[in-house]
Motif scaffolding. Structure first.
Motif, PDB file in Angstrom:
ATOM      1  N   ARG A  23       0.818  -1.010  -0.095  1.00  0.00           N
ATOM      2  CA  ARG A  23       0.086  -0.033   0.531  1.00  0.00           C
ATOM      3  C   ARG A  23       1.109   1.036  -0.038  1.00  0.00           C
ATOM      4  O   ARG A  23       0.816   2.600  -0.612  1.00  0.00           O
ATOM      5  CB  ARG A  23      -0.745   0.069   1.228  1.00  0.00           C
ATOM      6  CG  ARG A  23      -2.183  -1.099   1.468  1.00  0.00           C
ATOM      7  CD  ARG A  23      -3.058  -0.992   2.517  1.00  0.00           C
ATOM      8  NE  ARG A  23      -2.853  -1.079   3.580  1.00  0.00           N
ATOM      9  CZ  ARG A  23      -2.814  -2.016   4.205  1.00  0.00           C
ATOM     10  NH1 ARG A  23      -2.294  -3.060   3.021  1.00  0.00           N
ATOM     11  NH2 ARG A  23      -2.067  -2.576   4.954  1.00  0.00           N
ATOM     12  N   ARG A  24       1.629   1.492   0.847  1.00  0.00           N
ATOM     13  CA  ARG A  24       2.692   2.596   1.044  1.00  0.00           C
ATOM     14  C   ARG A  24       3.814   2.421  -0.087  1.00  0.00           C
ATOM     15  O   ARG A  24       3.497   4.102  -0.853  1.00  0.00           O
ATOM     16  CB  ARG A  24       4.176   2.385   2.528  1.00  0.00           C
ATOM     17  CG  ARG A  24       4.713   3.725   2.306  1.00  0.00           C
ATOM     18  CD  ARG A  24       3.665   4.418   2.818  1.00  0.00           C
ATOM     19  NE  ARG A  24       5.002   5.913   2.891  1.00  0.00           N
ATOM     20  CZ  ARG A  24       3.753   7.049   3.557  1.00  0.00           C
ATOM     21  NH1 ARG A  24       3.243   7.463   2.947  1.00  0.00           N
ATOM     22  NH2 ARG A  24       5.013   8.488   3.441  1.00  0.00           N
ATOM     23  N   ILE A  25       4.625   1.742  -1.112  1.00  0.00           N
ATOM     24  CA  ILE A  25       4.987   1.714  -1.875  1.00  0.00           C
ATOM     25  C   ILE A  25       4.016   1.933  -3.288  1.00  0.00           C
ATOM     26  O   ILE A  25       4.630   3.237  -3.760  1.00  0.00           O
ATOM     27  CB  ILE A  25       6.160   0.783  -2.259  1.00  0.00           C
ATOM     28  CG1 ILE A  25       6.713   0.442  -1.287  1.00  0.00           C
ATOM     29  CG2 ILE A  25       6.107  -0.002  -4.140  1.00  0.00           C
ATOM     30  CD1 ILE A  25       7.314  -1.170  -1.396  1.00  0.00           C
ATOM     31  N   ALA A  26       2.932   1.723  -3.094  1.00  0.00           N
ATOM     32  CA  ALA A  26       1.757   1.703  -4.383  1.00  0.00           C
ATOM     33  C   ALA A  26       1.624   3.737  -4.285  1.00  0.00           C
ATOM     34  O   ALA A  26       1.295   4.422  -5.243  1.00  0.00           O
ATOM     35  CB  ALA A  26       0.921   0.891  -4.233  1.00  0.00           C
ATOM     36  N   LYS A  27       1.510   4.281  -2.870  1.00  0.00           N
ATOM     37  CA  LYS A  27       0.628   5.432  -2.781  1.00  0.00           C
ATOM     38  C   LYS A  27       2.410   5.937  -3.228  1.00  0.00           C
ATOM     39  O   LYS A  27       2.016   7.291  -3.885  1.00  0.00           O
ATOM     40  CB  LYS A  27       0.346   5.612  -1.214  1.00  0.00           C
ATOM     41  CG  LYS A  27       0.344   6.823  -0.888  1.00  0.00           C
ATOM     42  CD  LYS A  27       0.157   7.515   0.411  1.00  0.00           C
ATOM     43  CE  LYS A  27      -0.316   8.689   1.002  1.00  0.00           C
ATOM     44  NZ  LYS A  27      -0.576   9.166   2.024  1.00  0.00           N
ATOM     45  N   ILE A  28       3.511   5.854  -2.599  1.00  0.00           N
ATOM     46  CA  ILE A  28       4.405   6.747  -3.759  1.00  0.00           C
ATOM     47  C   ILE A  28       4.779   7.303  -4.801  1.00  0.00           C
ATOM     48  O   ILE A  28       4.806   7.550  -5.325  1.00  0.00           O
ATOM     49  CB  ILE A  28       5.868   5.729  -2.733  1.00  0.00           C
ATOM     50  CG1 ILE A  28       5.845   6.155  -1.241  1.00  0.00           C
ATOM     51  CG2 ILE A  28       6.895   6.988  -3.519  1.00  0.00           C
ATOM     52  CD1 ILE A  28       7.272   5.911  -0.796  1.00  0.00           C
ATOM     53  N   ASP A  64      16.361  -9.247 -13.082  1.00  0.00           N
ATOM     54  CA  ASP A  64      16.144  -8.715 -11.422  1.00  0.00           C
ATOM     55  C   ASP A  64      15.011  -9.559 -11.141  1.00  0.00           C
ATOM     56  O   ASP A  64      14.272 -10.170 -11.871  1.00  0.00           O
ATOM     57  CB  ASP A  64      15.670  -6.956 -11.512  1.00  0.00           C
ATOM     58  CG  ASP A  64      16.632  -5.927 -12.069  1.00  0.00           C
ATOM     59  OD1 ASP A  64      17.470  -5.699 -11.506  1.00  0.00           O
ATOM     60  OD2 ASP A  64      15.782  -4.472 -12.120  1.00  0.00           O
ATOM     61  N   LEU A  65      14.419  -9.449 -10.091  1.00  0.00           N
ATOM     62  CA  LEU A  65      13.514 -10.075  -9.006  1.00  0.00           C
ATOM     63  C   LEU A  65      12.175  -8.726  -9.296  1.00  0.00           C
ATOM     64  O   LEU A  65      12.962  -7.934  -8.529  1.00  0.00           O
ATOM     65  CB  LEU A  65      13.671 -10.200  -7.521  1.00  0.00           C
ATOM     66  CG  LEU A  65      12.578 -11.427  -7.272  1.00  0.00           C
ATOM     67  CD1 LEU A  65      11.807 -12.617  -7.796  1.00  0.00           C
ATOM     68  CD2 LEU A  65      12.963 -10.991  -5.645  1.00  0.00           C
ATOM     69  N   VAL A  66      11.320  -8.703 -10.127  1.00  0.00           N
ATOM     70  CA  VAL A  66       9.743  -8.353 -10.271  1.00  0.00           C
ATOM     71  C   VAL A  66       9.660  -8.797  -9.112  1.00  0.00           C
ATOM     72  O   VAL A  66       8.635  -9.990  -9.099  1.00  0.00           O
ATOM     73  CB  VAL A  66       9.463  -8.250 -11.610  1.00  0.00           C
ATOM     74  CG1 VAL A  66       8.416  -6.865 -11.104  1.00  0.00           C
ATOM     75  CG2 VAL A  66      10.671  -7.713 -12.195  1.00  0.00           C
ATOM     76  N   LEU A  67       9.074  -7.616  -7.697  1.00  0.00           N
ATOM     77  CA  LEU A  67       7.034  -7.851  -7.284  1.00  0.00           C
ATOM     78  C   LEU A  67       6.387  -7.004  -7.667  1.00  0.00           C
ATOM     79  O   LEU A  67       6.580  -5.695  -7.939  1.00  0.00           O
ATOM     80  CB  LEU A  67       7.812  -8.107  -5.413  1.00  0.00           C
ATOM     81  CG  LEU A  67       9.255  -9.144  -5.181  1.00  0.00           C
ATOM     82  CD1 LEU A  67       9.282  -8.202  -3.633  1.00  0.00           C
ATOM     83  CD2 LEU A  67       8.724 -10.038  -5.315  1.00  0.00           C
ATOM     84  N   GLU A  68       5.223  -7.618  -7.844  1.00  0.00           N
ATOM     85  CA  GLU A  68       4.230  -6.775  -8.043  1.00  0.00           C
ATOM     86  C   GLU A  68       2.983  -7.603  -6.538  1.00  0.00           C
ATOM     87  O   GLU A  68       2.736  -8.190  -6.855  1.00  0.00           O
ATOM     88  CB  GLU A  68       3.762  -6.817  -9.465  1.00  0.00           C
ATOM     89  CG  GLU A  68       4.931  -6.682 -10.938  1.00  0.00           C
ATOM     90  CD  GLU A  68       4.425  -6.665 -12.196  1.00  0.00           C
ATOM     91  OE1 GLU A  68       3.856  -7.996 -12.108  1.00  0.00           O
ATOM     92  OE2 GLU A  68       4.596  -5.542 -12.544  1.00  0.00           O
ATOM     93  N   LYS A  69       2.539  -5.859  -6.796  1.00  0.00           N
ATOM     94  CA  LYS A  69       1.354  -6.288  -5.728  1.00  0.00           C
ATOM     95  C   LYS A  69       0.450  -5.617  -5.266  1.00  0.00           C
ATOM     96  O   LYS A  69       0.976  -4.310  -5.196  1.00  0.00           O
ATOM     97  CB  LYS A  69       2.144  -7.431  -4.451  1.00  0.00           C
ATOM     98  CG  LYS A  69       0.426  -6.978  -3.018  1.00  0.00           C
ATOM     99  CD  LYS A  69       1.148  -7.535  -1.659  1.00  0.00           C
ATOM    100  CE  LYS A  69       0.165  -7.957  -0.734  1.00  0.00           C
ATOM    101  NZ  LYS A  69       1.230  -8.713   0.239  1.00  0.00           N
ATOM    102  N   ASP A  70      -0.689  -5.243  -5.187  1.00  0.00           N
ATOM    103  CA  ASP A  70      -1.576  -3.882  -5.627  1.00  0.00           C
ATOM    104  C   ASP A  70      -1.307  -2.863  -5.514  1.00  0.00           C
ATOM    105  O   ASP A  70      -1.173  -1.784  -5.692  1.00  0.00           O
ATOM    106  CB  ASP A  70      -2.277  -4.148  -4.068  1.00  0.00           C
ATOM    107  CG  ASP A  70      -2.800  -5.191  -3.516  1.00  0.00           C
ATOM    108  OD1 ASP A  70      -3.462  -6.087  -4.309  1.00  0.00           O
ATOM    109  OD2 ASP A  70      -2.458  -5.588  -1.945  1.00  0.00           O
ATOM    110  N   GLY A  71      -0.682  -2.527  -6.821  1.00  0.00           N
ATOM    111  CA  GLY A  71       0.106  -1.448  -7.524  1.00  0.00           C
ATOM    112  C   GLY A  71       1.039  -1.435  -7.497  1.00  0.00           C
ATOM    113  O   GLY A  71       1.589   0.121  -8.019  1.00  0.00           O
TER     114      GLY A  71
END
Length: 119
Positions: A23-28, A64-71
């Protein structure tokens, strides 16, 4: 007609994101230009030997390892990945303030600020 379905598997990524971190990363990232991602790396230094660094980037490497979650999109480079294997990237908001915290099972010690560790 028979349709083969994938069996639901638990998250097997070598590093994971907590819901609060996502959530915080998506907001940023929502305040940045399209295609911006958060890169998390491990570098030598800090008070415990290694330190985590965070950087907003717009490009990624093939390995790169790519992590994607909730935007949220997080990148971890192949050199940093062995140091972070099994870690959970979290975001905490407590009396000490707000910060990303990496729960790393490989760390034998860490500093009080949570940004450096030793193995």
């Amino acid at each position: 007609m028979t349709v083969a379905a994938d069996i639901a598997r638990p998250d097997t990524a070598p590093v994971s994101l907590s819901d609060s971190a996502a959530r915080r990363i998506a907001k940023i990232l929502s305040k940045e230009s399209d295609g911006t991602m958060l890169r998390v790396s491990v570098e030598g230094g800090g008070c415990s030997g290694f330190q985590y660094t965070y950087e907003l980037v717009t490009s990624r490497a093939d390995d790169d390892l790519v992590l994607e979650k909730d935007g949220a999109t997080v990148l971890i480079d192949s050199v940093s990945l062995p140091y972070m294997e099994g870690s959970v990237i979290d975001f905490v908001d407590d009396l000490m303030g707000q910060a990303f915290k990496i729960e790393n099972p490989n760390a034998t010690a860490s500093c009080g600020c949570g940004t450096s560790f030793s193995m």
